[in-house]
Every structure is written in C-alpha cells, then in structure tokens.
Scaffold this motif. Sequence first.
Motif, PDB file in Angstrom:
ATOM      1  N   VAL A  44      12.037 -19.681   3.353  1.00  8.69           N
ATOM      2  CA  VAL A  44      12.226 -18.472   4.157  1.00  8.69           C
ATOM      3  C   VAL A  44      12.366 -17.248   3.252  1.00  8.69           C
ATOM      4  O   VAL A  44      11.769 -16.198   3.507  1.00  8.69           O
ATOM      5  N   GLU A  45      13.111 -17.385   2.164  1.00 11.47           N
ATOM      6  CA  GLU A  45      13.251 -16.266   1.224  1.00 11.47           C
ATOM      7  C   GLU A  45      11.886 -15.879   0.652  1.00 11.47           C
ATOM      8  O   GLU A  45      11.576 -14.694   0.491  1.00 11.47           O
ATOM      9  N   ALA A  46      11.102 -16.883   0.328  1.00 13.07           N
ATOM     10  CA  ALA A  46       9.764 -16.617  -0.227  1.00 13.07           C
ATOM     11  C   ALA A  46       8.873 -15.922   0.802  1.00 13.07           C
ATOM     12  O   ALA A  46       8.078 -15.032   0.473  1.00 13.07           O
ATOM     13  N   MET A  47       9.022 -16.334   2.066  1.00  9.84           N
ATOM     14  CA  MET A  47       8.234 -15.705   3.138  1.00  9.84           C
ATOM     15  C   MET A  47       8.553 -14.214   3.244  1.00  9.84           C
ATOM     16  O   MET A  47       7.654 -13.381   3.369  1.00  9.84           O
ATOM     17  N   VAL A  48       9.837 -13.887   3.204  1.00  5.51           N
ATOM     18  CA  VAL A  48      10.253 -12.486   3.308  1.00  5.51           C
ATOM     19  C   VAL A  48       9.665 -11.676   2.146  1.00  5.51           C
ATOM     20  O   VAL A  48       9.069 -10.614   2.328  1.00  5.51           O
ATOM     21  N   LYS A  49       9.806 -12.219   0.958  1.00 13.05           N
ATOM     22  CA  LYS A  49       9.321 -11.513  -0.224  1.00 13.05           C
ATOM     23  C   LYS A  49       7.802 -11.319  -0.157  1.00 13.05           C
ATOM     24  O   LYS A  49       7.291 -10.225  -0.437  1.00 13.05           O
ATOM     25  N   ALA A  50       7.111 -12.369   0.227  1.00 13.54           N
ATOM     26  CA  ALA A  50       5.646 -12.291   0.320  1.00 13.54           C
ATOM     27  C   ALA A  50       5.233 -11.285   1.387  1.00 13.54           C
ATOM     28  O   ALA A  50       4.326 -10.466   1.195  1.00 13.54           O
ATOM     29  N   GLY A  51       5.926 -11.331   2.523  1.00 14.70           N
ATOM     30  CA  GLY A  51       5.584 -10.435   3.627  1.00 14.70           C
ATOM     31  C   GLY A  51       5.771  -8.970   3.264  1.00 14.70           C
ATOM     32  O   GLY A  51       4.932  -8.120   3.598  1.00 14.70           O
ATOM     33  N   LYS A  52       6.857  -8.685   2.576  1.00 12.36           N
ATOM     34  CA  LYS A  52       7.110  -7.295   2.166  1.00 12.36           C
ATOM     35  C   LYS A  52       6.029  -6.811   1.212  1.00 12.36           C
ATOM     36  O   LYS A  52       5.557  -5.672   1.307  1.00 12.36           O
ATOM     37  N   LYS A  53       5.661  -7.668   0.306  1.00 15.81           N
ATOM     38  CA  LYS A  53       4.615  -7.299  -0.653  1.00 15.81           C
ATOM     39  C   LYS A  53       3.287  -7.049   0.087  1.00 15.81           C
ATOM     40  O   LYS A  53       2.565  -6.089  -0.209  1.00 15.81           O
ATOM     41  N   ALA A  54       2.992  -7.921   1.037  1.00 15.87           N
ATOM     42  CA  ALA A  54       1.751  -7.765   1.798  1.00 15.87           C
ATOM     43  C   ALA A  54       1.771  -6.452   2.581  1.00 15.87           C
ATOM     44  O   ALA A  54       0.760  -5.734   2.655  1.00 15.87           O
ATOM     45  N   ASN A  55       2.907  -6.123   3.153  1.00 14.83           N
ATOM     46  CA  ASN A  55       3.049  -4.834   3.865  1.00 14.83           C
ATOM     47  C   ASN A  55       2.806  -3.672   2.907  1.00 14.83           C
ATOM     48  O   ASN A  55       2.090  -2.723   3.225  1.00 14.83           O
ATOM     49  N   GLU A  56       3.385  -3.757   1.744  1.00 12.73           N
ATOM     50  CA  GLU A  56       3.240  -2.719   0.719  1.00 12.73           C
ATOM     51  C   GLU A  56       1.761  -2.523   0.371  1.00 12.73           C
ATOM     52  O   GLU A  56       1.300  -1.398   0.178  1.00 12.73           O
ATOM     53  N   LEU A  57       1.036  -3.634   0.309  1.00  9.51           N
ATOM     54  CA  LEU A  57      -0.394  -3.581  -0.066  1.00  9.51           C
ATOM     55  C   LEU A  57      -1.296  -3.372   1.144  1.00  9.51           C
ATOM     56  O   LEU A  57      -2.513  -3.412   1.024  1.00  9.51           O
ATOM     57  N   ASP A  58      -0.669  -3.226   2.313  1.00 11.02           N
ATOM     58  CA  ASP A  58      -1.413  -3.014   3.546  1.00 11.02           C
ATOM     59  C   ASP A  58      -2.356  -4.166   3.898  1.00 11.02           C
ATOM     60  O   ASP A  58      -3.463  -3.971   4.404  1.00 11.02           O
ATOM     61  N   LEU A  59      -1.902  -5.381   3.634  1.00 10.78           N
ATOM     62  CA  LEU A  59      -2.679  -6.561   4.040  1.00 10.78           C
ATOM     63  C   LEU A  59      -2.190  -7.031   5.406  1.00 10.78           C
ATOM     64  O   LEU A  59      -1.009  -6.911   5.726  1.00 10.78           O
ATOM     65  N   PRO A  60      -3.072  -7.603   6.209  1.00 11.91           N
ATOM     66  CA  PRO A  60      -2.608  -8.191   7.476  1.00 11.91           C
ATOM     67  C   PRO A  60      -1.650  -9.365   7.209  1.00 11.91           C
ATOM     68  O   PRO A  60      -1.845 -10.112   6.250  1.00 11.91           O
ATOM     69  N   VAL A  61      -0.639  -9.458   8.052  1.00  6.97           N
ATOM     70  CA  VAL A  61       0.302 -10.584   7.955  1.00  6.97           C
ATOM     71  C   VAL A  61       0.398 -11.238   9.326  1.00  6.97           C
ATOM     72  O   VAL A  61       0.599 -10.548  10.330  1.00  6.97           O
ATOM     73  N   ILE A  62       0.219 -12.544   9.362  1.00  2.00           N
ATOM     74  CA  ILE A  62       0.185 -13.287  10.621  1.00  2.00           C
ATOM     75  C   ILE A  62       1.402 -14.196  10.680  1.00  2.00           C
ATOM     76  O   ILE A  62       1.695 -14.886   9.702  1.00  2.00           O
TER      77      ILE A  62
END
Lengths: 274, 274, 274
Positions: free
Chosen positions: C70-88
């Motif tokens: 779960v911690e890894a998911m949060v970190k990955a998701g934030k990074k993806a948001n920062e890079l403007d990638l879609p997150v599903i």
Amino acid sequence: MFEKILKNLKSNPPLVHNITNYVTVNDCANVILAAGASPLMADDINEVEDIVSISNVLYINVGTLNARTVEAMVKAGKKANELDLPVILDPVGVGASKLRNESVEKLINEIDFSVIKGNMSEIKALYTNAKNTGGVDVQEDDLINDENIEESINFIKKVSGKFNCTIAATGVIDIVTDSERVSLIRNGNDMMSKITGTGCMAGSLVATYCGSNKNEIFDATVMAITVMGLSGEKAYRKIVEKSEGTGSFRTYLIDAVSLMDFKALKEGAKIESR
Amino acid sequence: MFEKILKNLKSNPPLVHNITNYVTVNDCANVILAAGASPLMADDINEVEDIVSISNVLYINVGTLNARTVEAMVKAGKKANELDLPVILDPVGVGASKLRNESVEKLINEIDFSVIKGNMSEIKALYTNAKNTGGVDVQEDDLINDENIEESINFIKKVSGKFNCTIAATGVIDIVTDSERVSLIRNGNDMMSKITGTGCMAGSLVATYCGSNKNEIFDATVMAITVMGLSGEKAYRKIVEKSEGTGSFRTYLIDAVSLMDFKALKEGAKIESR
Amino acid sequence: MFEKILKNLKSNPPLVHNITNYVTVNDCANVILAAGASPLMADDINEVEDIVSISNVLYINVGTLNARTVEAMVKAGKKANELDLPVILDPVGVGASKLRNESVEKLINEIDFSVIKGNMSEIKALYTNAKNTGGVDVQEDDLINDENIEESINFIKKVSGKFNCTIAATGVIDIVTDSERVSLIRNGNDMMSKITGTGCMAGSLVATYCGSNKNEIFDATVMAITVMGLSGEKAYRKIVEKSEGTGSFRTYLIDAVSLMDFKALKEGAKIESR
C-alpha cells in the motif's frame, strides 16, 4: 454420499479463504471456481480476521511461507476455530527446512484443523519430524502402493489420532481416514506429478467441499480427492488422444473439474472403504 | 553434446531451487517439471540455506525483487557457492531502477555465478551501468541481428570475462559464451516476446540442465536455450495451424518442452559454433 | 472511436506499470502483451518511482494488498500524478475488510485517479462505505440489469462526480461514465465469472488503452471493457463448440484479446451511448 455433498455445494457455494503460496495460487483460485465456489485470497495479518468472518472455510498452504504470512495464518486459523469453520492444512514441503517444521508445528499447536492433506513424505515428516529431502515432491521410499498399503493405512490412522483430524495422504493410492473410517482412492494419473499445483488444487478442493459440508468432513474430503483424481484421468486421456504435453494437461485438468457431474463421478470413482 | 546432457538429466533429475518473481513463477515451476526435474520455490531468509542444502542448483531471478528477497538471495547464493552448486542469475529489468542496479551489483559482488542470462539491454545495463528504459523488454537498439553479430559476440565475451562466468544473451539470435567458446543459436520465434515468462522459463531451463551437468555449464546452457527456442517454434506452428493466439501459444510452449526428445533436438537445433 | 484508440496503441505501445495482486498477476501481464503493449510489475517502495518514470500508465489493484505494497502504491501514484500519467484503480474486494477500506480510502485521498474500475458491490462499498460480504465477487443484489439500469446509471454518475474520474462498473451490463458521457456495454459472458482474473485483466486493459490515449480516457476505457467482453464471447463460443471447460476458456480469452482487430471490434461491439 456424492449426491448429498454436491447438493450442499450447489445450494450453498462456499466462500473459500485461502492463505497460500504464490506459485500455484492462480490454479487454486481457478479450481475453486471450477468446482462452483468462490475463492478469496488475503494474507495480511490486519485483514485475515475480517476475511475469515465472511468466509465459510479456511485453507492454509505453507508452500512459500514467510514470517509475515505464518503469523497471519495463526490469526486466521484461530478466528476460524472461534467461528467453527472448517480449517484445512496443506503442509507443503514440511521436513525440508527448520523454518517449515517450526511453522507447521506452531500452526498445529495453535489451530484445530479439520483436515490435513499432504503426500506421504510430508505426512511422515509431520508425524516423526523426519527430514524430507525431496522438497515438495514425495520421495520414492514413501510412495503408497499395494505392497505397503496395510502398513500405510495403519500409519495414517495413527497420524489422524495424534492430530485429531481427518488425514488425506495422497499418492498413487490416496488414503483418507478420520481414525475410524478409511477410504482408499485409486483414481488419478502419473501425469499429475508432472505439473505444479495438483497437490495444492486438491487441498483447495478439500476446502471447497468441506466449506459446504462442515458436518461431513470425512466424506467431503474423500469426494474432493476423488474429483481431483478423476479429473486427472480425464485430462490424461485427452492429451494422449491429441499428442499434447503437460501445458495442455494443466488446462484440461481444470476443464475436467469444471465439467464434473454426479454421473461421471459415480461411474468413475474407484473408492474402497476399509 | 545433447545426448550426454540429456542422459545426465534423466539419470539424476535435479531439485531446482528458485528465488524468483511472482509474475512468472508458475511458468518456471511448470517448465522445470516439463523438462523432467523438480522445482522448489522458497524465499524466506530463514529457510533458504536449508533448501539450498537439499537442492542441486539455485536460480535467482530479480523480476519482482524487494528488500526482503534480495537478502535471501545473497544468503542462498553464498550457501550454494559453499556447496559448489551452480548458481544462475537472471537480472530481469536491470537498468530500470536504482534499486534493481544496486541489488544486482550486490548479488554479483557477493555470489559466484555460473551463468548470467538476460536480453541484450539487461546485459548492457549490467556491464556499463547504462539506463534500461525498456523495462523488462529488450530495447530496439539492442536487438542482436546479423548486422551487429560480430560486435555483439565481442561484447558478450568481454562481459563473460568481466564476470567470470558463462553469459547467455537472448534475442533473435542467442549468444552463449564462456569467454572462449561461443555458440550462436538461431532457434526461437517472435511470438515468444508476446507472452510473459519466456525469459524466466529459459533461465529456469538453464538452471535445470546445469543442475545435472555442473561440469558442463557451457553446454548445458546452450542446450537449455536451444530447447526453449525450438519449443517456441513448435508452439508457433501449432497456433498458426489452429488460428489461435497467445494464450494457446503459452500452453503449447510448455507442451513442447515436455515432449522434446533427443531426435527433435538434433534435427531442429540451429547452433553455430564460433 | 475504436480506430483512433487502436492506432495510438499501435504507434505508441505503452509500458504499463502494474502494482497488483499475486493471484492474477500473470494473467494481467499476458493480457497486456496480448493487446500489444508491455507490462512491468514492480512493487518495492524503493523502486516504484523509478519504474513509474519510464512507464506510460500506472495500474493499481488491491487484490492481495498488504502494508508494504500500500505504501508503494501511494508513492507510485503520486509520482504518476506528478508526471501526468493516467492512474487506474481496481479496488478489488473493497468492503470486505477494514484494512481494505482504509487502504482504498488512503489511495483515493492521496492520488488523482483517471479511472476506477470495479464490480457494482465494490463501487457501492467505495461510495457508501457499505460492507461487501461477497468478497471479491459481486453480490446478487448488486447485479446491474435492465430493470435497475436507470437507477444504476444515476448512481455511477454520482460516484464519478464524487471521485472526479471515469468510473467503469462491470457486470452483465457494464456502465462507463465520466459524469457527462455514459456508455452501456452489453458484451461479455457469464463464463467470465467462472475463472479468476477477468476483472483484473479488464483493469489491465483499461490501463493499456489509457496509456496510449491519455487525452481520451473515457473512450479508451469503453474500448478496453468492450474488448474484454467480446473476447469473453468468442472464448465461450469456442469452449461450447469443443465441449471444453473453464481452463480452456481462460486460454481462449487471452487468445481472443491477442487476435482482436478493428473489424471484429466494430462488428461485435454492443455499446449504447446515453
């Protein structure tokens, strides 16, 4: 026997909580679905009690155990005991490492199991603390056959008595006993040892049938082992016919479980009561 | 060559200890069984030494590495070195993250590997610390082909020298070298990159053949890569014939490994010694 | 619509980063490859940012969540948001445990999702914090059908508004909406609930199509769900024709995704815009 067990499964398909290994977990989920039930895999210590609470049965398989999951298994098992749900143990590869032995010992000390299912090497290691140098596969000396069948039955009955639960010892001949009743099952096929997961799938099926038949644990176990063996026979005939190999065998095995019905079961079952 | 390697495998089928990723672990187990050996997956740091001790070979694959498993890999690898067992490394996706680079560097520093197997992007990242932006797939610039084959061979030989082990660089043309001997393998099929697990299965097969042929690491590696490639060709012919897709390809690939024999291997192998 | 989405996928096949469960991870990887893209699975907190940085889209599935992932998911998701990638997000089994609810809530609070995909029980649990006692399967009361379709659409639109993203609610009728546009998809087959992984594969396909179509998230989602449903129909016809079961169905489902083309899609799609 089959008719009642199947009827109960159909009228109340169980939710089967699995805490199992990451090697064959997909096969376990698919075989539970093939049998008409619902699988649920969850192993975090902070959710297993919640998951057990909505489930009908718990299947514990130590195939790729680690410190984190063993704690979750204990917690889940205790909760299942509290709720009077059947709990099935698959002590995969016990005897192959100190960690495995200690973990399985801990599980057995802390949880009341309804069924323990394993190959003869695993059952022996469980009972005698013998070293199991075959890893997750049965060792040649431990194969159950017609020569050692009496001796094997007596041994498995003793194991059943010691652990106070039904034991399913799988092999060329499968032995299921609850100390008093004994069934020998002569279904199955050599090819089943040429793919991974047949043992785990058999364990998942035991959990599935027990999940809807908690007052008929012995019969449900015999039936699960028989369904698995018969499915193996059917899958084998198909790959021979089509000159296919072990990849196809795995697919057809799950096909056969999903297509199994009362008639096929009644005609194909080779069960001997002792 | 094939005859001896196969004979050793049949007379002493190895127990193959795998510390691998959770994506393709089931395929690895099934391909090891298909080749006639026994897989064992165990990654807890408290049992890997015991498991290595009953095994014949260790396969380390970093596909879904994490802090917990990297420590277990190091411990298992050291034990395997101590017991003089072959150790195979599959540096999946090295170059794609700092963690992956550091972990693989640590593994290489602490363990003596018999074989390192990877695609050209991974091998380059390993050697040059280059960034591998293709993830777990080879990048287009790194494809081995007839134009760059001489250059590629020289590079792989250098890598082999640096790491003092056999290198298997897989691609349209596979290159296997132990610094002195070089074999090019032109078996295989594009479709193999359309399913997950072919790389990992190739690594598991390398481990399998090396496990029974520890004095013939180079030949065993060449053979494993050839078996994988030939099986891919066979599976491809079958899906074309039946108008099937990648799901069936995966099944037939494992079928083909399980049905592979000396004759098919001798007839189909496209191995060139340089 | 299909033509453009497919063209973008072919000209820029995405690298799809998956943080997902260990039950169906192999199916997810294979379906992404079958659709013509590249999967990458990595869940260690120390590498997810690096992996997101080389990826085109992030798929988060909580099927077998634990504290570490779960911690890894949060970190990955934030990074993806920062890079403007879609997150599903695939909130598998949300409602079945406190941990699952809290984890999904955390993910939704900390990450901006492009699409949330789930069955109706999961979507309801997400919105109302209702208990989901069906585990990972939809509960009977929550099935979307022609009787409750208007009500269901209105509810899903509200969910979409609340979470400010596209919602794909899967069932006999699938509903996809971005609050304004609504598509109903009537493809698919009952058999899809008889194997594990169809939900996860649908999520992976949504990620795949969104990964190459980040400005067309709604259309890409509709298309992914349609491809999955149509593939299910095709696979079902094949097992009926050949009298096969659920094991073969799984194989043919992935076959069908890999063989899907514009023509088949155009002819078979049953999409209704509301």
